[in-house]
Design a protein around this motif. Sequence first.
Motif, PDB file in Angstrom:
ATOM      1  N   GLU A 145      15.232  50.166 -44.553  1.00  0.00           N
ATOM      2  CA  GLU A 145      15.667  49.997 -43.170  1.00  0.00           C
ATOM      3  C   GLU A 145      16.163  51.321 -42.604  1.00  0.00           C
ATOM      4  N   LEU A 146      16.933  52.075 -43.406  1.00  0.00           N
ATOM      5  CA  LEU A 146      17.435  53.368 -42.956  1.00  0.00           C
ATOM      6  C   LEU A 146      16.273  54.319 -42.681  1.00  0.00           C
ATOM      7  N   TYR A 147      15.274  54.278 -43.534  1.00  0.00           N
ATOM      8  CA  TYR A 147      14.086  55.119 -43.383  1.00  0.00           C
ATOM      9  C   TYR A 147      13.302  54.743 -42.121  1.00  0.00           C
ATOM     10  N   LYS A 148      13.134  53.456 -41.912  1.00  0.00           N
ATOM     11  CA  LYS A 148      12.267  52.969 -40.834  1.00  0.00           C
ATOM     12  C   LYS A 148      12.921  53.038 -39.464  1.00  0.00           C
ATOM     13  N   GLU A 149      14.207  52.719 -39.392  1.00  0.00           N
ATOM     14  CA  GLU A 149      14.861  52.539 -38.098  1.00  0.00           C
ATOM     15  C   GLU A 149      15.533  53.801 -37.557  1.00  0.00           C
ATOM     16  N   CYS A 150      15.692  54.830 -38.399  1.00  0.00           N
ATOM     17  CA  CYS A 150      16.474  55.993 -37.990  1.00  0.00           C
ATOM     18  C   CYS A 150      15.625  57.248 -37.854  1.00  0.00           C
ATOM     19  N   GLU A 151      16.151  58.184 -37.100  1.00  0.00           N
ATOM     20  CA  GLU A 151      15.561  59.525 -36.997  1.00  0.00           C
ATOM     21  C   GLU A 151      16.202  60.410 -38.070  1.00  0.00           C
ATOM     22  N   TRP A 152      15.364  61.151 -38.802  1.00  0.00           N
ATOM     23  CA  TRP A 152      15.852  61.999 -39.880  1.00  0.00           C
ATOM     24  C   TRP A 152      15.643  63.465 -39.491  1.00  0.00           C
ATOM     25  N   LYS A 153      16.716  64.233 -39.488  1.00  0.00           N
ATOM     26  CA  LYS A 153      16.656  65.637 -39.086  1.00  0.00           C
ATOM     27  C   LYS A 153      17.291  66.497 -40.173  1.00  0.00           C
ATOM     28  N   TRP A 154      16.519  67.429 -40.719  1.00  0.00           N
ATOM     29  CA  TRP A 154      17.015  68.320 -41.780  1.00  0.00           C
ATOM     30  C   TRP A 154      17.928  69.380 -41.172  1.00  0.00           C
ATOM     31  N   ILE A 155      19.171  69.436 -41.640  1.00  0.00           N
ATOM     32  CA  ILE A 155      20.152  70.366 -41.082  1.00  0.00           C
ATOM     33  C   ILE A 155      20.988  70.960 -42.206  1.00  0.00           C
ATOM     34  N   ASN A 156      21.904  71.823 -41.837  1.00  0.00           N
ATOM     35  CA  ASN A 156      22.936  72.304 -42.741  1.00  0.00           C
ATOM     36  C   ASN A 156      24.280  71.894 -42.157  1.00  0.00           C
ATOM     37  N   SER A 157      25.125  71.314 -42.990  1.00  0.00           N
ATOM     38  CA  SER A 157      26.467  70.931 -42.558  1.00  0.00           C
ATOM     39  C   SER A 157      27.459  71.316 -43.641  1.00  0.00           C
ATOM     40  N   GLY A 158      28.492  72.039 -43.270  1.00  0.00           N
ATOM     41  CA  GLY A 158      29.502  72.448 -44.228  1.00  0.00           C
ATOM     42  C   GLY A 158      28.978  73.320 -45.336  1.00  0.00           C
ATOM     43  N   LEU A 235      16.459  56.719 -53.808  1.00  0.00           N
ATOM     44  CA  LEU A 235      15.936  57.483 -52.676  1.00  0.00           C
ATOM     45  C   LEU A 235      15.729  58.922 -53.120  1.00  0.00           C
ATOM     46  N   ASP A 236      14.570  59.465 -52.815  1.00  0.00           N
ATOM     47  CA  ASP A 236      14.221  60.843 -53.166  1.00  0.00           C
ATOM     48  C   ASP A 236      13.783  61.556 -51.892  1.00  0.00           C
ATOM     49  N   PHE A 237      14.434  62.669 -51.558  1.00  0.00           N
ATOM     50  CA  PHE A 237      14.026  63.383 -50.352  1.00  0.00           C
ATOM     51  C   PHE A 237      14.187  64.886 -50.514  1.00  0.00           C
ATOM     52  N   SER A 238      13.403  65.603 -49.727  1.00  0.00           N
ATOM     53  CA  SER A 238      13.575  67.036 -49.521  1.00  0.00           C
ATOM     54  C   SER A 238      13.300  67.271 -48.041  1.00  0.00           C
ATOM     55  N   GLN A 239      13.257  68.503 -47.638  1.00  0.00           N
ATOM     56  CA  GLN A 239      13.084  68.790 -46.216  1.00  0.00           C
ATOM     57  C   GLN A 239      11.811  68.197 -45.640  1.00  0.00           C
ATOM     58  N   ASN A 240      10.756  68.098 -46.467  1.00  0.00           N
ATOM     59  CA  ASN A 240       9.450  67.702 -45.947  1.00  0.00           C
ATOM     60  C   ASN A 240       8.994  66.308 -46.333  1.00  0.00           C
ATOM     61  N   PHE A 241       9.799  65.564 -47.074  1.00  0.00           N
ATOM     62  CA  PHE A 241       9.402  64.196 -47.391  1.00  0.00           C
ATOM     63  C   PHE A 241      10.622  63.357 -47.747  1.00  0.00           C
ATOM     64  N   LYS A 242      10.445  62.058 -47.676  1.00  0.00           N
ATOM     65  CA  LYS A 242      11.464  61.100 -48.106  1.00  0.00           C
ATOM     66  C   LYS A 242      10.740  59.825 -48.527  1.00  0.00           C
ATOM     67  N   THR A 243      11.170  59.252 -49.614  1.00  0.00           N
ATOM     68  CA  THR A 243      10.534  58.055 -50.135  1.00  0.00           C
ATOM     69  C   THR A 243      11.494  57.362 -51.087  1.00  0.00           C
ATOM     70  N   THR A 244      11.158  56.129 -51.470  1.00  0.00           N
ATOM     71  CA  THR A 244      11.883  55.478 -52.551  1.00  0.00           C
ATOM     72  C   THR A 244      10.993  55.491 -53.785  1.00  0.00           C
ATOM     73  N   GLU A 245      11.613  55.701 -54.928  1.00  0.00           N
ATOM     74  CA  GLU A 245      10.920  55.748 -56.200  1.00  0.00           C
ATOM     75  C   GLU A 245      11.590  54.786 -57.169  1.00  0.00           C
ATOM     76  N   THR A 246      10.965  54.579 -58.326  1.00  0.00           N
ATOM     77  CA  THR A 246      11.584  53.785 -59.384  1.00  0.00           C
ATOM     78  C   THR A 246      11.586  54.585 -60.679  1.00  0.00           C
ATOM     79  N   THR A 247      12.556  54.299 -61.526  1.00  0.00           N
ATOM     80  CA  THR A 247      12.633  54.953 -62.816  1.00  0.00           C
ATOM     81  C   THR A 247      13.238  53.999 -63.840  1.00  0.00           C
ATOM     82  N   LYS A 248      12.839  54.146 -65.077  1.00  0.00           N
ATOM     83  CA  LYS A 248      13.455  53.394 -66.168  1.00  0.00           C
ATOM     84  C   LYS A 248      14.618  54.174 -66.772  1.00  0.00           C
TER      85      LYS A 248
END
Length: 468
Positions: A145-158, A235-248
């Motif tokens: 929902e956060l991925y779909k409904e929101c705007e994601w902007k790569w920034i620097n804070s603090g 959740l896995d993200f970097s400046q150029n992508f964001k996705t959900t992954e699974t791991t054991k």
Amino acid sequence: MKKLIILLVILPLLVLIACGSNRTKVQESDENISDDYEMVSVAEEEITESVSMPKEVHMAVDLGLPSGIKWAATNLGASNPWDFGDYYSMGEITPLIEYDSSYKYNVEKIPVDERTAITGNPKFDAATANWGENWRMPTNNDLFELYKECEWKWINSGGNNGFKVIGPNGNSIFLPAGGMKVLKYKSVTPQHLERQTIIENQNSNGFYWAGPASPILKYRDGLGNVAGHSDYDYLDFSQNFKTTETTKSFSLGMLIRPVTCASFEELGIDKTQTTDFFEESDYNTAKASGVIASHEYVDLGLPSGIKWATKNVGAKTILDLGEVYQWGATKPGEYYGSTDGSTLGMDDICKNISGKENYDVARKMWGSTWRLPTKTEMEELIENCVWTVTNEGSLWYFIVTGPNKKTIVIPIGENSPTDVGALWSSEPSSRTEAWGMRLRGGRHKNMRSGIISEGKQSLQLNVRPVSN
């Protein structure tokens, strides 16, 4: 004797732990599951002992999401929105400090086919255990929902990179890219490997746990035996992508951003104080530390103590590129070159021109202790600082944040596919070439920092002075 309660969790579980509905993957689908798999009932451990819940107030942000879920303003264990916070293994309620080969993880204490919703259970959910019953880890559905409904902007804070996540109502949260805590083995001798707990990809990637909230899949192995497995979402993200992954690998150390379905009143929060938790770093935040010979500098807290100028030579503002010079020239457009590309061609100065007034344009133009940076000093800037690329209109630039959180701005150039900015160092790499720092803009804006490289001494490049 611990009491076990058998319950179906397909619908009741979603009602208990989420304000949203079906579990969804960002890039993957749960459709077309092999017939060898079957959905099964799972057991949830009843909590018989009393749990003391913390009373501390934690700030929540209403992003205007359809589910009504509110997201915490900070990560678990963080004091500020831009802080990374603590790293947790899945199912652990205390932070992961160092890996211990003898440690038995919480999720290992539960039979595979009894591993059900960790979310909201204070024995396994770090958010609930540390912040109280109103808070929990997000589920995969919450992340989608956060991925779909929101705007994601790569920034620097603090001083840290990450995503500013802007909700439908304009409110926002900041998810810093804190990397992941992992176990590595370092070869000390051919016969001995040393265990090391390290954090990888800090300020370039973010990894956030999502609590399991679905029934376990059971399958039959090649011998016909019923087996099972637990996949944990993140959740896995970097400046150029964001996705959900699974791991054991439940032992991985990831960050947690708690969520809540409670009202502001139930959380003890003044609703009027639930916005503007963080500031986005930009060129206006580059404050000078002092002045040398009428030119401002910033002390970035680098190990060497070197101070970097706030502007390039010849620049009127920190976003101006300034004048360009050949290596060893002290006037714009001045040409000392020969047919082989060498600007100096003199053996007695082909080592380092830093501080030599006849060839160092920073010393010639600015005087005092200003000079060209050495290759080592450029490497120090790259390795010890956080680099965030952004733009002001068509002009792209880096915000370079030092260990002490102070910043300088290094402009790259106009937004064109062929645009490459560069800065000279004081050191030649050969008789005809010199070391510098390349800065790519335009379609190359995914670069994380400058790059040390060689260039012909006859090239016209910018200069950023330094001082001891």
